[in-house]
Design an enzyme around this catalytic site. Structure first.
Site, short mmCIF file in Angstrom:
data_model
loop_
_atom_site.label_atom_id
_atom_site.label_comp_id
_atom_site.label_asym_id
_atom_site.label_seq_id
_atom_site.Cartn_x
_atom_site.Cartn_y
_atom_site.Cartn_z
N GLU A 99 12.02 -0.24 4.77
CA GLU A 99 12.97 -1.34 4.60
C GLU A 99 12.29 -2.72 4.64
O GLU A 99 12.79 -3.66 4.05
CB GLU A 99 14.04 -1.17 5.68
N GLY A 100 11.15 -2.83 5.32
CA GLY A 100 10.41 -4.10 5.31
C GLY A 100 9.94 -4.43 3.90
O GLY A 100 10.13 -5.55 3.40
N HIS A 101 9.34 -3.44 3.24
CA HIS A 101 8.91 -3.64 1.85
C HIS A 101 10.14 -3.90 0.96
O HIS A 101 10.09 -4.76 0.07
CB HIS A 101 8.20 -2.39 1.33
N GLY A 159 5.06 -10.32 4.00
CA GLY A 159 5.88 -10.25 5.20
C GLY A 159 5.24 -11.00 6.36
O GLY A 159 4.02 -10.97 6.54
N VAL A 216 11.27 -7.24 9.43
CA VAL A 216 12.39 -6.30 9.52
C VAL A 216 12.10 -5.32 10.65
O VAL A 216 10.99 -4.78 10.74
CB VAL A 216 12.60 -5.54 8.19
N SER A 227 4.44 1.27 8.10
CA SER A 227 4.10 2.59 7.53
C SER A 227 3.43 3.46 8.58
O SER A 227 3.43 4.68 8.47
CB SER A 227 3.16 2.41 6.33
N MET A 254 0.84 -1.20 0.00
CA MET A 254 0.00 0.00 0.00
C MET A 254 0.88 1.25 0.00
O MET A 254 0.44 2.34 0.38
CB MET A 254 -0.93 0.00 1.22
P1 PAJ Z 1 1.47 -3.08 3.44
O1 PAJ Z 1 1.12 -2.82 4.85
O2 PAJ Z 1 2.01 -1.97 2.60
O3 PAJ Z 1 2.53 -4.25 3.45
C1 PAJ Z 1 2.98 -4.82 2.25
C2 PAJ Z 1 3.80 -6.05 2.59
O4 PAJ Z 1 4.96 -5.67 3.32
C3 PAJ Z 1 3.01 -7.04 3.45
O5 PAJ Z 1 3.20 -8.36 2.97
C4 PAJ Z 1 3.62 -6.83 4.82
O6 PAJ Z 1 3.56 -7.98 5.65
C5 PAJ Z 1 5.06 -6.50 4.46
N1 PAJ Z 1 5.71 -5.79 5.57
C6 PAJ Z 1 5.28 -4.68 6.20
N2 PAJ Z 1 6.12 -4.36 7.22
C7 PAJ Z 1 7.10 -5.30 7.23
C8 PAJ Z 1 8.24 -5.53 8.04
N3 PAJ Z 1 8.56 -4.74 9.06
N4 PAJ Z 1 9.02 -6.60 7.76
C9 PAJ Z 1 8.70 -7.43 6.72
N5 PAJ Z 1 7.64 -7.26 5.91
C10 PAJ Z 1 6.84 -6.21 6.17
O7 PAJ Z 1 -0.05 -5.63 3.79
C11 PAJ Z 1 -0.49 -4.80 3.01
O8 PAJ Z 1 0.21 -3.67 2.65
C12 PAJ Z 1 -1.85 -4.94 2.34
O9 PAJ Z 1 -2.72 -5.62 3.20
C13 PAJ Z 1 -1.78 -5.67 0.97
C14 PAJ Z 1 -1.26 -7.10 1.11
C15 PAJ Z 1 -0.89 -4.87 -0.01
C16 PAJ Z 1 -3.20 -5.74 0.36
O10 PAJ Z 1 -3.75 -4.48 0.21
#
Ligand code: PAJ
Length: 287
Positions: free
Chosen positions: A37-39, A149, A178, A188, A32
């Protein structure tokens, strides 16, 4: 290679077809935006395993409740493009809402049972919105592999079930959480926190670490672990526990005793900002 941007499903499909003609496998990282850094870690995982990497950036209105932060969800387009570029994405798919959910849209998918506990309890309809948009993104981008994630453990579990139940031809990869140096999982939503709340927010990780230590020193009673975690949250300024649950990661149902394959997950609110974190206990051998 220059990063390409598609706004419509037609443009996207043309680009996907040409990548396929070039014999490339397709990786999808659904997001979204407000990328951190997680993304980035997901994009790099996709880069390492597939030939052509799509990052979708779509703030999905159907997964937000009426009193949630859809309107104020951070939108950081220029920075997001820089993160995609720096981590080797080939295409950013960023459709407007009307491209994904045009007027008259009426089809939704639900992963029953798994969608109800934990985050589903406090966010009714959330996982219906997630499952629907992820299924649509899969249909639009036709990925060989899609990257999620472990940060959103219940979401990852639900997507795996969706893929299994609907025979979707995609392999799901789930990547590790992460964290900031002090343990706070990147999100976010961390940018909403005041400096004081940012300091207090380490309680999620500290509570999970306490649970881990209790388990490692032989505690098997889930209620004891849960109580200790709740007490830590209660003694943290402004922290309000929404849930602290110890569940079987397969069924998402609470367990009385710690066994391998359990998920310890929590959601804590600081004012209007809601943070989640978790850890998966695989059992003695992997610690
Ligand atoms: P969003 O919150 O943007 O997260 C996108 C992806 O990044 C997800 O799979 C989430 O688990 C992963 N992510 C977020 N923070 C993380 C971190 N600290 N370490 C590792 N991975 C991390 O999740 C969504 O968006 C939405 O629900 C989506 C799947 C896009 C559907 O709209």
């Amino acid at each position: 290679m220059a990063l390409e941007i598609a706004r419509s499903v037609d443009e996207l499909r043309r680009l996907v077809e040409s990548a396929r003609r070039n014999g490339l496998t397709i990786g999808l990282v659904p997001t979204m935006g407000a990328l951190h850094e997680g993304h980035a870690s997901l994009i790099r995982a996709a880069r390492g395993e597939t030939g052509w990497v799509i990052v979708s950036i779509f703030v999905n209105p159907t997964q937000f409740g009426p009193n949630e932060d859809y309107q104020r969800y951070p939108r950081t387009w220029e920075q997001d493009l820089a993160v995609c570029q720096a981590n080797g994405a080939d295409l950013v798919f960023a459709p407007p809402v009307k491209e994904v959910f045009p007027p008259g849209y009426s089809t939704f998918v639900e992963v029953t049972k798994l969608q109800d506990p934990l985050c589903g309890g406090s966010r009714p309809g959330h996982f219906r919105g997630v499952a629907t948009v992820v299924l649509k993104l899969f249909n639009m981008t036709t990925p060989d592999r899609a990257y999620f994630g472990q940060k959103d453990a219940q979401q990852a579990r639900i997507i795996r079930q969706l893929v299994r139940d609907l025979n979707l031809p995609v392999t799901i990869r789930v990547c590790p959480i992460v964290r900031e140096p002090d343990g706070l999982a990147l999100s976010s939503r961390n940018r909403y926190l005041s400096p004081e709340d940012r300091h207090s927010a380490t309680v999620l990780y500290r509570a999970l670490e306490t649970a881990r230590r209790m388990i490692e020193s032989g505690e098997r009673n889930a209620a004891c672990i849960r109580e200790r975690m709740l007490a830590m949250i209660q003694s943290t300024p402004r922290a309000v526990a929404e849930y602290v649950d110890i569940v079987d990661y397969e069924t998402m149902q609470p367990v009385a005793n710690v066994q391998s394959g359990i998920l310890i997950a929590l959601a804590v609110k600081f004012g209007a900002t809601r943070l989640i974190d978790n850890f998966l206990w695989h059992g003695e051998s992997t610690g």
